[in-house]
Every structure is written in structure tokens, then in C-alpha cells.
Scaffold this motif. Structure first.
Motif, short mmCIF file in Angstrom:
data_model
loop_
_atom_site.label_atom_id
_atom_site.label_comp_id
_atom_site.label_asym_id
_atom_site.label_seq_id
_atom_site.Cartn_x
_atom_site.Cartn_y
_atom_site.Cartn_z
N HIS A 5 0.92 -1.25 -0.06
CA HIS A 5 -0.06 0.03 0.00
C HIS A 5 0.78 1.26 0.16
O HIS A 5 2.17 1.18 0.33
N SER A 7 0.69 3.42 2.43
CA SER A 7 0.96 3.55 3.65
C SER A 7 1.65 2.26 4.17
O SER A 7 1.32 1.10 4.05
N GLN A 9 2.81 2.09 6.91
CA GLN A 9 2.37 1.53 8.38
C GLN A 9 1.05 0.64 8.27
O GLN A 9 0.93 -0.25 8.89
N PHE A 10 0.27 0.93 7.30
CA PHE A 10 -0.81 -0.12 7.21
C PHE A 10 -0.36 -1.26 6.44
O PHE A 10 -0.81 -2.46 7.00
N ASP A 13 0.76 -3.06 9.59
CA ASP A 13 -0.69 -3.30 10.45
C ASP A 13 -1.17 -4.84 9.98
O ASP A 13 -1.41 -5.70 10.56
N ILE A 71 -7.13 -1.44 13.68
CA ILE A 71 -7.01 -1.12 12.25
C ILE A 71 -7.99 -0.62 11.39
O ILE A 71 -7.79 0.48 10.64
N ARG A 74 -8.70 3.11 12.42
CA ARG A 74 -7.65 4.00 12.20
C ARG A 74 -7.43 3.94 10.65
O ARG A 74 -6.93 5.29 10.02
N ARG A 75 -7.43 3.08 9.81
CA ARG A 75 -7.02 3.02 8.43
C ARG A 75 -8.09 3.42 7.58
O ARG A 75 -8.00 3.53 6.43
N PRO A 77 -10.02 1.14 5.84
CA PRO A 77 -9.64 0.17 4.61
C PRO A 77 -10.36 0.25 3.36
O PRO A 77 -11.78 0.50 3.53
#
Length: 233
Positions: A5, A7, A9-10, A13, A71, A74-75, A77
């Protein structure tokens, strides 16, 4: 696992929660193998170890659920990633239930041993079905790690063989009970134990269906096998 991705960080995760799922799967697989050993060897000590593992399985399920919730919050998706996260959640629940069934097998083994009728019953004949269920679980965890829809399809189709083993065992057990009424009570324990093994196969099949859902975006639960084959391939 999933593609990269924007991100990082994503990505991290997703990879972490996927790894935790497979860690849970490894723990449950080990628990199931111990339960099968306890059944084959009529070991009270190993059966007790299986039951003690249940708390670890339950704790990991809660940890993974909390991580998934975090997740998603915060994300936010996208559709593909949301499918993955939902499938991980459902797979976690199925693995926890496999752990429950392994613990139930351990309890039944102890009950059968305590009854004193263990050597009169065909418990050894359950080993084939139990090994089949354990192998289905091992294969589906490997398929999940690789998101392998072809292997997932084979697991879905293989569930019928486990059902056949279960039905054949039930017929034999009924014969034992008819021939010797004194074995009825421990035979019922063995019947419930056999049902737990059959359910483990069902949970493996469920996880296989989630793999197809992640990759193909189609919910094939309760679909005829011809439709499952068409979607998976």
C-alpha cells in the motif's frame, strides 16, 4: 499476503495481524494434534494439557479482535483490504472453535478412561477421521498464508470425505451399543467426540471459503460445489 500500500504503516498492520492469525492457527493445530494423541494413547495427562491450552487460544482470539478493530478504525480500509480484515476476523473465530472442539475431545477422552470401558470401544477407529481433520486444518492454514484459492477449493471438496468417515463410524458405534448395552454411556461420549472431529473439518472448510472470498470477492458459503469451482478458478 496483500499487495503493498501507499502507507507502509498500513502494510505493517496487515502483515502483523496476518502473522498473529497464523500463530493462533499453529497453536490450535498443536492443540488438536495433542488431542488426537490423547485419544490414540488414552492419555489423561496429555488430555489435561490440551484443556490447559484453551485459555491461551481464547486470549489470542481477543487480542486479534482488538487489533482488527483498531486497524479498521484508524485506516478506513478500501473494499479489498476490508475483505481481508473481515475474513481474518471470521477465521480467528473458527480457529477458536477448533480449539474448543479439541478441548472437548480431551474432556471426552478423560471421561471414557474414567468409565473403565475404553478398551472395549473402537476409539482407535476414530484416528483416521481425526488425522484427516488435522490435515485439513494444516492445509487450510498453509492456503491462507499463500491466499491459494486452488488449495482452498480442494479443502472445500475434501470435507465430504470426512463426513463419510463420521457417518461410517456412527454406524459401527451403534452396532457396539446394540451388542453390549453396558457400553452405551461411554459410547455416547465417543459419539460426541466423533462429532467434534467432524466439526473441525467444517471449520477448516469455512476458512477455505474465506480465502476464496478474500481473493475473488465472492461469498460462496452454502453455494453448490459447481459454483464454488467456477469462482475459485
Amino acid at each position: 499476503m496483500p499487495d503493498k500500500h501507499l502507507s507502509s504503516q498500513f502494510d505493517s498492520d496487515l502483515n502483523h495481524v496476518s502473522a498473529r492469525l497464523l500463530e493462533l492457527g499453529g497453536l490450535v493445530e498443536s492443540q488438536l494434534r495433542q488431542a488426537i494423541y490423547a485419544l490414540a494413547e488414552l492419555s489423561t495427562e496429555v488430555a489435561q494439557q490440551v484443556q490447559e491450552t484453551e485459555n491461551r487460544v481464547n486470549a489470542m482470539e481477543l487480542e486479534i479482535d482488538r487489533e482488527l478493530t483498531s486497524i479498521i478504525a484508524r485506516r478506513q480500509p478500501t473494499a479489498v483490504d476490508l475483505r481481508l480484515l473481515l475474513a481474518i476476523s471470521k477465521t480467528t473465530a473458527n480457529l477458536e472453535r477448533v480449539g474448543d472442539e479439541a478441548a472437548k475431545i480431551a474432556r471426552m477422552v478423560k471421561s471414557i478412561i474414567d468409565s473403565g470401558a475404553a478398551r472395549k470401544l473402537p476409539a482407535y477407529e476414530l484416528r483416521v477421521a481425526a488425522d484427516m481433520a488435522a490435515e485439513q486444518l494444516r492445509k487450510v492454514l498453509d492456503a491462507f498464508a499463500r491466499l491459494d484459492t486452488e488449495e482452498a477449493l480442494q479443502i472445500v471438496k475434501g470435507d465430504d470425505h470426512l463426513d463419510e468417515e463420521f457417518n461410517g463410524f456412527v454406524r459401527k458405534l451403534i452396532t457396539y451399543m446394540m451388542e453390549d448395552p453396558r457400553t452405551i454411556s461411554p459410547s455416547l461420549d465417543l459419539l460426541f467426540l466423533a462429532k467434534s472431529i467432524e466439526r473441525i473439518g467444517d471449520h477448516a472448510k469455512n476458512i477455505a471459503e474465506f480465502i476464496i472470498y478474500i481473493v475473488k470477492g465472492a461469498d460462496i458459503r452454502h453455494a453448490p460445489i459447481e459454483e464454488v469451482e467456477s469462482v475459485a478458478r
